[in-house]
Write an enzyme that holds these catalytic residues in place. Sequence first.
Site, PDB file in Angstrom:
ATOM      1  N   GLU A  20      35.122  38.173  37.006  1.00 48.50           N
ATOM      2  CA  GLU A  20      34.280  39.327  36.653  1.00 48.50           C
ATOM      3  C   GLU A  20      35.257  40.445  36.305  1.00 48.50           C
ATOM      4  O   GLU A  20      36.069  40.840  37.143  1.00 48.50           O
ATOM      5  CB  GLU A  20      33.390  39.749  37.817  1.00 48.50           C
ATOM      6  CG  GLU A  20      32.412  40.835  37.384  1.00 48.50           C
ATOM      7  CD  GLU A  20      31.876  41.661  38.538  1.00 48.50           C
ATOM      8  OE1 GLU A  20      30.832  42.312  38.364  1.00 48.50           O
ATOM      9  OE2 GLU A  20      32.486  41.687  39.613  1.00 48.50           O
TER      10      GLU A  20
ATOM     11  N   ASP B 295      31.125  31.981  44.435  1.00 44.52           N
ATOM     12  CA  ASP B 295      31.568  33.343  44.205  1.00 44.52           C
ATOM     13  C   ASP B 295      32.738  33.601  45.141  1.00 44.52           C
ATOM     14  O   ASP B 295      32.651  33.306  46.333  1.00 44.52           O
ATOM     15  CB  ASP B 295      30.417  34.310  44.537  1.00 44.52           C
ATOM     16  CG  ASP B 295      30.274  35.414  43.520  1.00 44.52           C
ATOM     17  OD1 ASP B 295      31.251  36.156  43.338  1.00 44.52           O
ATOM     18  OD2 ASP B 295      29.188  35.537  42.924  1.00 44.52           O
TER      19      ASP B 295
ATOM     20  N   ASP C 282      34.805  37.776  41.931  1.00 44.87           N
ATOM     21  CA  ASP C 282      34.193  39.094  41.966  1.00 44.87           C
ATOM     22  C   ASP C 282      35.228  40.201  41.744  1.00 44.87           C
ATOM     23  O   ASP C 282      36.305  40.179  42.353  1.00 44.87           O
ATOM     24  CB  ASP C 282      33.555  39.250  43.358  1.00 44.87           C
ATOM     25  CG  ASP C 282      32.657  40.444  43.463  1.00 44.87           C
ATOM     26  OD1 ASP C 282      31.620  40.453  42.783  1.00 44.87           O
ATOM     27  OD2 ASP C 282      32.983  41.376  44.231  1.00 44.87           O
TER      28      ASP C 282
ATOM     29  N   HIS D 114      22.937  39.050  38.247  1.00 48.35           N
ATOM     30  CA  HIS D 114      22.253  39.770  39.328  1.00 48.35           C
ATOM     31  C   HIS D 114      22.530  41.271  39.320  1.00 48.35           C
ATOM     32  O   HIS D 114      21.977  41.985  40.145  1.00 48.35           O
ATOM     33  CB  HIS D 114      22.677  39.166  40.666  1.00 48.35           C
ATOM     34  CG  HIS D 114      24.151  39.352  40.902  1.00 48.35           C
ATOM     35  ND1 HIS D 114      25.102  38.692  40.147  1.00 48.35           N
ATOM     36  CD2 HIS D 114      24.832  40.155  41.750  1.00 48.35           C
ATOM     37  CE1 HIS D 114      26.311  39.068  40.532  1.00 48.35           C
ATOM     38  NE2 HIS D 114      26.180  39.955  41.507  1.00 48.35           N
ATOM     39  N   ASP D 115      23.413  41.746  38.442  1.00 45.17           N
ATOM     40  CA  ASP D 115      23.720  43.179  38.378  1.00 45.17           C
ATOM     41  C   ASP D 115      23.128  43.857  37.146  1.00 45.17           C
ATOM     42  O   ASP D 115      23.309  45.051  36.948  1.00 45.17           O
ATOM     43  CB  ASP D 115      25.239  43.400  38.311  1.00 45.17           C
ATOM     44  CG  ASP D 115      25.963  42.946  39.563  1.00 45.17           C
ATOM     45  OD1 ASP D 115      25.369  43.003  40.650  1.00 45.17           O
ATOM     46  OD2 ASP D 115      27.130  42.527  39.439  1.00 45.17           O
TER      47      ASP D 115
HETATM   48  C1  GLC Z   1      30.395  42.650  41.717  1.00 46.22           C
HETATM   49  C2  GLC Z   1      29.115  41.972  42.063  1.00 46.22           C
HETATM   50  C3  GLC Z   1      28.157  42.991  42.589  1.00 46.22           C
HETATM   51  C4  GLC Z   1      28.757  43.614  43.819  1.00 46.22           C
HETATM   52  C5  GLC Z   1      30.158  44.161  43.554  1.00 46.22           C
HETATM   53  C6  GLC Z   1      30.896  44.423  44.826  1.00 46.22           C
HETATM   54  O1  GLC Z   1      30.233  43.589  40.719  1.00 46.22           O
HETATM   55  O2  GLC Z   1      28.619  41.277  40.969  1.00 46.22           O
HETATM   56  O3  GLC Z   1      26.898  42.468  42.862  1.00 46.22           O
HETATM   57  O4  GLC Z   1      27.952  44.658  44.273  1.00 46.22           O
HETATM   58  O5  GLC Z   1      30.954  43.242  42.847  1.00 46.22           O
HETATM   59  O6  GLC Z   1      31.227  43.215  45.451  1.00 46.22           O
END
Ligand code: GLC
Length: 575
Positions: free
Chosen positions: A256, A98, A202, A326-327
């Site tokens: 992402e 990540d 991310d 995980h979100d």
């Molecule tokens: C992304 C991650 C999440 C995190 C956010 C801030 O959305 O997947 O888990 O809280 O970024 O880093």
Amino acid sequence: MKSRWYKDSFFYQIYPRSFCDSNGDGIGDLQGIISKLDYLKELGITAVWLSPCYKSPNDDNGYDISDYRDIMDEFGTMEDFEQLIKGLHDRGIKLIMDLVVNHTSDEHKWFKESRKSKDNPYRDYYYWRKGKGKNGKKPPNNWMSNFLGPAWKYEEQTDEWYMHLFSYKQPDLNWNNPAVRQEVADICNFWFEKGVDGFRCDVITYISKKDGLPDGKIKLPLIGFEQYCLTDNYHKFIKELADRAWNRFDTTIVGEAMGITSQNAAEYIDEKAGELDCVFSFEHTNCDRYLQIIPHNVNLRKLKKIFARWQALPKTCTPTLFFENHDQPRCIPRFVGYDCKGYFDEAAKMLAVALYMQRGVPFVYQGQEIGMTNLPVKEAGYLKNCDDRERAFMKAEDVYEDVLSVNVLKSFKKYAPFTLPIVRKALSKVARDHARTPMQWSGDANAGFCVEGAKPWMTVNPDYVYKNVNLQSRDPGSILNFYKRLIKYRLGNELVIDGEFNEFYKDSKKLYVYERRKGKDALAVVCNFTGKEADFRLPEEWKGRNAHAEICNYDEVLPLGNRKLRPFEAVVYKI
Ligand code: GLC
Ligand code: CA
């Protein structure tokens, strides 16, 4: 030259904190993952996406990094990491990490320096601005944090505010500063040289903020979004980073990507541009929400339409295929309902078929392969089909640990306590915590995630007693063994990898029917999204073809033809 190995891969996402604890402190760790490498190999996946394992004070479970070149204390050491990557590579499994570089932790040395004084050499690594209003006591603009509240925090010491699009412990990096961009490239190269095969980046679409940081439109759920998502220098920054790091190795780079949709994706993921290889978009995971947060039931037609648009992208644009991470809450309760009308396993398997027979890069999230599901919190109204353990569990007050859930509860408690029942109800369906419960390895204490007597950092879903890897690996009909077959079936399968995608009965609210075609050969995919029998008519195009079932989620395989589909039935026929 990139080999584009992601095109024939099956990814598995590991959220290390919740995967496996090797030393009894209740927190998953790298040695825990190492102890499960043979499990991953047997599952058949070919690549792992590892959520952050860098040094971090864990305000947001590792998404707040205080040292990009070191391992989080709870997770182990650099030697453990090296052992992990070797263990994966020895088994033919790639590893992507990540990359969290929209922001750092406020405990990163750059930020610690930056906050000291206005003329500190690191000051310009972040966004510091004077406040507005009399005495500068109002934030510099109206942007909202993605975790609620203003996106700015005031610091007495220098009488300025710093920007944080997430928690106040995650200050945003200023990518306009060339030194920041060079640091990021160096970090990527550091890990590539250790053998890492790529990154999941991310919130990468947020790295460039609009010049002058203008106020955002007053628009929920996020004020300011259009001023920092995919704006100004986004392409320039990405291209530069790709040149300096990503494209120097045979990598896979997944972004992402809030803001990227099937409508604009070609601008961001076309191979010819050499930027991101693919993205996680949230169009389909937001299709059961108003304003991205308030849950409602999924409309299958809408879901199918979103999938169809991604499938229709040019060949040089590769979608990703995912339901969970995980979100996100677990996919079974959200896409087919919590109890699945007694057909839980069939539903879990059907969802896998519906998703993973499409074109794209498949990702499965830890626990999805055994049908792990949301926590049975009482507000979710799951009372009907549960046992005593679950009933006891449901009596508990807020079980949430996630910084976002906690912020939400805190703010509503403070500013609008009368809304709490509604807020709790929403969280019971959408909280990120649902995906973060410990992996259920066995029916032993703590689901085998950590040794007996240890206290898992996050509550274990009480259904582990009858839902765990141990039980399922011994049962040929289990969800786990179905995933194994499906993964094996997909890998190397030309029709699935890049066959044409044609959909039938687009308007059906019950069925998802499509084919993957190459000339005369095709796969016919037939899924019943309901917990009841549903009528199926053979599409004209499939009439008169020999059909052989290759994958089916019922023991008794029925032929392709006009018939009733069984509850949540899913079949893949070669025609
Ligand atoms: C992304 C991650 C999440 C995190 C956010 C801030 O959305 O997947 O888990 O809280 O970024 O880093
Ligand atoms: Ca541990």
